[in-house]
Design an enzyme around this catalytic site. Structure first.
Site, PDB file in Angstrom:
ATOM      1  N   THR A  83       0.863  -1.171   0.000  1.00 40.38           N
ATOM      2  CA  THR A  83       0.000   0.000   0.000  1.00 40.38           C
ATOM      3  C   THR A  83       0.901   1.223   0.000  1.00 40.38           C
ATOM      4  OG1 THR A  83      -1.689   1.221   1.249  1.00 40.38           O
ATOM      5  CG2 THR A  83      -0.103  -0.023   2.520  1.00 40.38           C
ATOM      6  N   CYS A 196      -2.211   5.151  -4.883  1.00 37.78           N
ATOM      7  CA  CYS A 196      -2.958   4.248  -4.010  1.00 37.78           C
ATOM      8  C   CYS A 196      -3.032   2.940  -4.772  1.00 37.78           C
ATOM      9  CB  CYS A 196      -4.356   4.794  -3.707  1.00 37.78           C
ATOM     10  SG  CYS A 196      -5.436   3.592  -2.907  1.00 37.78           S
TER      11      CYS A 196
END
Length: 230
Positions: A83, A196
């Site tokens: 992430t 993201c």
């Protein structure tokens, strides 16, 4: 081959893409039925997201250190945070480990510089767009970073948490993202960082003529390359 320690579940939707990419890259490199040696520590993202929203970053740092140490003690040769946002606590994590963390922004810097771009737009969670931990690495590398306006940041953030992390891909959200990308381009962004790991589920290069940087792909590829170096 080195053993890759993956910190996932942040969300699992993109973690599964990491696993697929890394194994595919290893297979393409070695041939046959070769695959990557991986260990996975997977969070319940509902719990993580609640702590993010509450600003409990110190607790999240402790959780990430625990995850990394668990992987190291289990035999991982490197740590991969699946992430962008949770790279916020990389420095604190590094200080507790004897194995490296492969930083996602380093992969982005390399890709942007290969394209010869000097100014990019950054899409991601509000935390990634608004806090300095991500942008400052790019800026120290000589890459200017611009972010969407406040209302557009709200759209981007909400789509990530309310749709993409649940595996929901909506045409209206895709168009909203493309409109935001176009606005950043008009402001001078020569390329767009999909900062993201869920955003590439919705937006791909085929959707726009503006160069986009898929952080999930770039990170996974670099990790596989490092794992294959003796």
């Amino acid at each position: 081959m080195k053993t890759i320690g993956l910190i996932g579940g942040l969300s699992w939707e993109s973690s599964s893409v990491y696993y697929s990419y890394i194994n595919r890259f290893v297979q393409e490199s070695l041939g046959g039925i070769n695959s990557a040696k991986c260990l996975l520590y997977s969070f319940n993202f509902e719990e993580v997201a609640a702590l993010q929203k509450a600003g409990e970053w110190a607790k999240l740092t402790d959780e990430m250190i625990h995850a990394a140490k668990t992987l190291e003690n289990s035999g991982a040769d490197m740590i991969v945070i699946c992430t962008n946002t949770m790279h916020k606590m990389v420095d604190e994590m590094k200080s507790t480990l004897s194995i490296p963390i492969i930083h996602i922004v380093d992969c982005v810097v390399e890709a942007v510089k290969e394209k010869g771009l000097a100014k990019v737009g950054l899409l991601g969670t509000r935390f990634t767009m608004e806090q300095p931990f991500y942008r400052e690495i790019l800026e120290k590398s000589g890459i200017e970073v611009i972010i969407p306006n406040d209302s557009d940041r709200e759209v981007i953030h909400n789509v990530i948490y309310q749709e993409l992390c649940k595996g929901e891909l909506n045409d209206s959200s895709k168009q909203a993202y493309l409109d935001i990308i176009q606005s950043l381009h008009k402001e001078g962004a020569e390329g767009i960082i999909l900062g993201c790991t869920e955003i590439p589920l919705l937006i791909q290069q085929v959707d726009t003529s503006i160069p986009v940087f898929d952080t999930t792909y770039l990170h996974s590829k670099k990790v596989a390359e490092i794992a294959l170096v003796d």
